[in-house]
Scaffold this active site. Structure first.
Site, PDB file in Angstrom:
ATOM      1  N   SER A   1       0.825  -1.205   0.000  1.00 38.53           N
ATOM      2  CA  SER A   1       0.000   0.000   0.000  1.00 38.53           C
ATOM      3  C   SER A   1       0.863   1.261   0.000  1.00 38.53           C
ATOM      4  O   SER A   1       0.597   2.214  -0.743  1.00 38.53           O
ATOM      5  CB  SER A   1      -0.924   0.008   1.221  1.00 38.53           C
ATOM      6  OG  SER A   1      -1.859  -1.044   1.168  1.00 38.53           O
TER       7      SER A   1
ATOM      8  N   GLY B   1      -5.330  -4.194  -8.248  1.00 35.02           N
ATOM      9  CA  GLY B   1      -6.481  -3.325  -8.071  1.00 35.02           C
ATOM     10  C   GLY B   1      -6.103  -2.026  -7.393  1.00 35.02           C
ATOM     11  O   GLY B   1      -6.613  -0.957  -7.746  1.00 35.02           O
TER      12      GLY B   1
ATOM     13  N   ARG C   1     -12.907  -7.557 -11.830  1.00 33.84           N
ATOM     14  CA  ARG C   1     -13.205  -6.890 -10.561  1.00 33.84           C
ATOM     15  C   ARG C   1     -13.976  -5.591 -10.778  1.00 33.84           C
ATOM     16  O   ARG C   1     -13.815  -4.922 -11.797  1.00 33.84           O
ATOM     17  CB  ARG C   1     -11.904  -6.631  -9.789  1.00 33.84           C
ATOM     18  CG  ARG C   1     -11.215  -7.921  -9.405  1.00 33.84           C
ATOM     19  CD  ARG C   1      -9.845  -7.705  -8.833  1.00 33.84           C
ATOM     20  NE  ARG C   1      -9.893  -7.019  -7.543  1.00 33.84           N
ATOM     21  CZ  ARG C   1      -8.811  -6.687  -6.847  1.00 33.84           C
ATOM     22  NH1 ARG C   1      -7.614  -6.978  -7.324  1.00 33.84           N
ATOM     23  NH2 ARG C   1      -8.927  -6.078  -5.688  1.00 33.84           N
TER      24      ARG C   1
ATOM     25  N   GLN D   1      -9.413   2.281  -1.083  1.00 36.02           N
ATOM     26  CA  GLN D   1      -9.198   2.558  -2.501  1.00 36.02           C
ATOM     27  C   GLN D   1     -10.171   3.609  -3.018  1.00 36.02           C
ATOM     28  O   GLN D   1      -9.781   4.521  -3.754  1.00 36.02           O
ATOM     29  CB  GLN D   1      -9.313   1.262  -3.306  1.00 36.02           C
ATOM     30  CG  GLN D   1      -8.203   0.275  -3.003  1.00 36.02           C
ATOM     31  CD  GLN D   1      -8.329  -1.019  -3.777  1.00 36.02           C
ATOM     32  OE1 GLN D   1      -9.229  -1.196  -4.589  1.00 36.02           O
ATOM     33  NE2 GLN D   1      -7.422  -1.945  -3.528  1.00 36.02           N
TER      34      GLN D   1
ATOM     35  N   ASP E   1      -7.156  -8.130   4.121  1.00 27.00           N
ATOM     36  CA  ASP E   1      -6.296  -9.019   3.338  1.00 27.00           C
ATOM     37  C   ASP E   1      -5.775 -10.206   4.137  1.00 27.00           C
ATOM     38  O   ASP E   1      -5.093 -11.066   3.583  1.00 27.00           O
ATOM     39  CB  ASP E   1      -5.106  -8.238   2.773  1.00 27.00           C
ATOM     40  CG  ASP E   1      -5.509  -7.301   1.657  1.00 27.00           C
ATOM     41  OD1 ASP E   1      -6.478  -7.610   0.943  1.00 27.00           O
ATOM     42  OD2 ASP E   1      -4.853  -6.252   1.502  1.00 27.00           O
TER      43      ASP E   1
ATOM     44  N   ARG F   1     -12.648 -14.484  -2.416  1.00 26.48           N
ATOM     45  CA  ARG F   1     -11.807 -15.055  -1.367  1.00 26.48           C
ATOM     46  C   ARG F   1     -12.606 -15.757  -0.286  1.00 26.48           C
ATOM     47  O   ARG F   1     -12.074 -16.628   0.399  1.00 26.48           O
ATOM     48  CB  ARG F   1     -10.914 -13.968  -0.752  1.00 26.48           C
ATOM     49  CG  ARG F   1      -9.742 -13.590  -1.628  1.00 26.48           C
ATOM     50  CD  ARG F   1      -8.828 -12.593  -0.967  1.00 26.48           C
ATOM     51  NE  ARG F   1      -7.646 -12.352  -1.794  1.00 26.48           N
ATOM     52  CZ  ARG F   1      -6.828 -11.325  -1.640  1.00 26.48           C
ATOM     53  NH1 ARG F   1      -7.074 -10.433  -0.686  1.00 26.48           N
ATOM     54  NH2 ARG F   1      -5.779 -11.167  -2.420  1.00 26.48           N
TER      55      ARG F   1
END
Length: 445
Positions: A29, A101, A129, A177, A328, A359
């Site tokens: 990040s 992404g 996505r 994001q 994550d 996921r």
């Protein structure tokens, strides 16, 4: 792109105790943001500890294509000469973000504030996505987006606004994001751009904007949310950035050490931003022996050294409001839950369905094929831990690096070996994962 490579299967076998000291790669990040803000700044930005995985390299290439001077000066050492806010140039070819992404969505926000046209593309996984959640606020700010796919998916062409508008935007889901894309576009707009989120998401963009000289104010909003206000049209100045080790990458050796009996490892310089430590909080609730020391910071981001020892874990309930701080890490938390005694319930995981793969389903499948009882109830994941994992399964990774690394960590302590069908995508975030784990004592073959 990575998805054109031949599959690279790998098997993880029951290992002896893990020992040693390691530094996982730089935070992904922070690496993306350092490159993008360096490109939007005036002057030179020196970055040390940059993650040199495929995702971040694609962001570096994109910033170069948009007119910034981006060069590698040493091992994980990079230098960026920026073009200033709204200074991007129209790229000659589509910007290919591969599997990333984060890089793609943040760059869309940055491009939306420049009067240029750029085409955004990626691999098959990224093309699947959702991008509408990013496109909607950028269009409110004056950008125009054209996509030939349903839901605004890639590939898409983005025409930046000639006169960007400041907006007040409530994010539909907790998402760093979305927030970051709006704030980056807001750099080019006059006045105040405000983002309100019901649940606080990662604040790396806010901290780094301040580091580069922007005026940004963060206030509490409701029980768990935040209101972030950015003053537009600043002159960002290049600044040095030291990238801490990625806590999302540290999660894999951390959990492996917890579930392999007798292990005792140390992980250095791991970021400890409180909006990224949900996994450590949860593992400690499960009984994990995790000690931190040498706490320090750079560019507003704290980091520490962690000692992790093999531990007997117990099942816990993980509340939904913790999700943004560990979105994550749920895959590898599920591995820890499988080795724990008792039931672990992870609530509110709807965002896992729109990651590199679904996921939530992929995590359940990874556990089931290795003999673990698991259930999905709505957006909740329920794992019945028995203190051991039978193993013996072949895990489908679905081009997802985190599934691959989670399954390999599981195989190091399971009764029978665990095989992953493809490890190629590990290179997107953790190119050195396999050799680093082998240096700690992991057995792969």
């Amino acid at each position: 792109m990575t998805d054109s490579n031949q599959p690279m299967p790998l098997q993880a076998r029951k290992s002896g105790a893990l020992h040693g000291t390691a530094r996982v790669p730089g935070d992904k990040s922070i690496s993306h943001r350092a490159l993008i803000l360096g490109a939007l700044a005036v002057g030179e930005t020196r970055i040390s500890g940059l993650l040199e995985g495929e995702d971040v390299i694609n962001t570096a290439k994109a910033m170069r294509a948009l007119g910034a001077k981006v060069e590698r000066t040493g091992d994980c050492e990079w230098r960026v000469h920026g073009v200033g806010v709204a200074g991007f140039a129209t790229p000659e070819a589509p910007l290919d973000f591969g599997n990333s992404g984060t890089g793609c969505r943040l760059a869309m926000g940055a491009v939306a504030g420049s009067p240029i046209v750029a085409t955004f593309d990626g691999d098959a996984s990224l093309r699947s996505r959702p991008m509408r959640r990013i496109v909607d606020p950028l269009e409110l700010m004056g950008a125009k987006v054209v996509s030939s796919s349903e839901g605004g998916r890639l590939p898409l062409a983005l025409q930046g606004a000639r006169d960007p508008l400041p907006i007040l935007y409530r994010t539909p889901v907790p998402s760093a994001q979305i927030k970051s894309a709006v704030l980056l576009a807001g750099l080019s707009a006059p006045g105040i751009t405000t983002v309100i989120e019901a649940e606080a998401s990662r604040d790396h963009t806010e901290l780094m904007l301040q580091h580069f000289g922007a005026t940004i104010v963060t206030e509490a909003e409701g029980a768990h949310g935040r209101k972030i206000s950015l003053t537009g049209q600043p002159e960002l100045r290049g600044a040095p950035v030291v990238v801490p080790a990625d806590p999302s990458s540290a999660a894999f050796p951390m959990v492996a050490a917890l579930v392999v009996p007798g292990s005792d490892i140390e992980l250095t310089d791991v970021m400890t931003n409180p909006l990224r430590t949900g996994l450590i909080t949860t593992l400690r609730e499960m009984g994990a022996s995790i000690e931190d020391s040498d706490v320090r910071g750079d560019a507003g981001e704290p980091m520490a050294r962690f000692r992790v020892r093999g531990s007997k874990l117990k099942g816990v309930e993980v509340p939904p409001e913790r999700a943004p701080s560990m979105i994550d890490e749920y895959l590898v938390l599920a591995v820890a839950a499988a080795f724990a005694e008792g039931t672990t319930v992870m609530r509110g995981l709807h965002e896992l369905r729109v990651k590199e793969s679904d996921r939530l389903e992929a995590t359940a499948a990874m556990l089931r094929v290795n003999g673990v009882a698991v259930e999905i109830a709505g957006d909740d994941l329920i794992v019945e831990g028995k203190g051991h994992v039978p193993g013996g399964g072949v895990v489908a990774t679905h081009m997802d690096h985190r599934i691959a690394m989670s399954a390999l960590a599981m195989g190091l302590a399971s009764d029978k070996p665990v095989t992953v069908d493809d490890t190629a995508f590990i290179a997107t975030s953790f190119p050195d994962f396999v050799p680093m784990m082998q240096r700690l004592g992991a057995e792969f073959g």
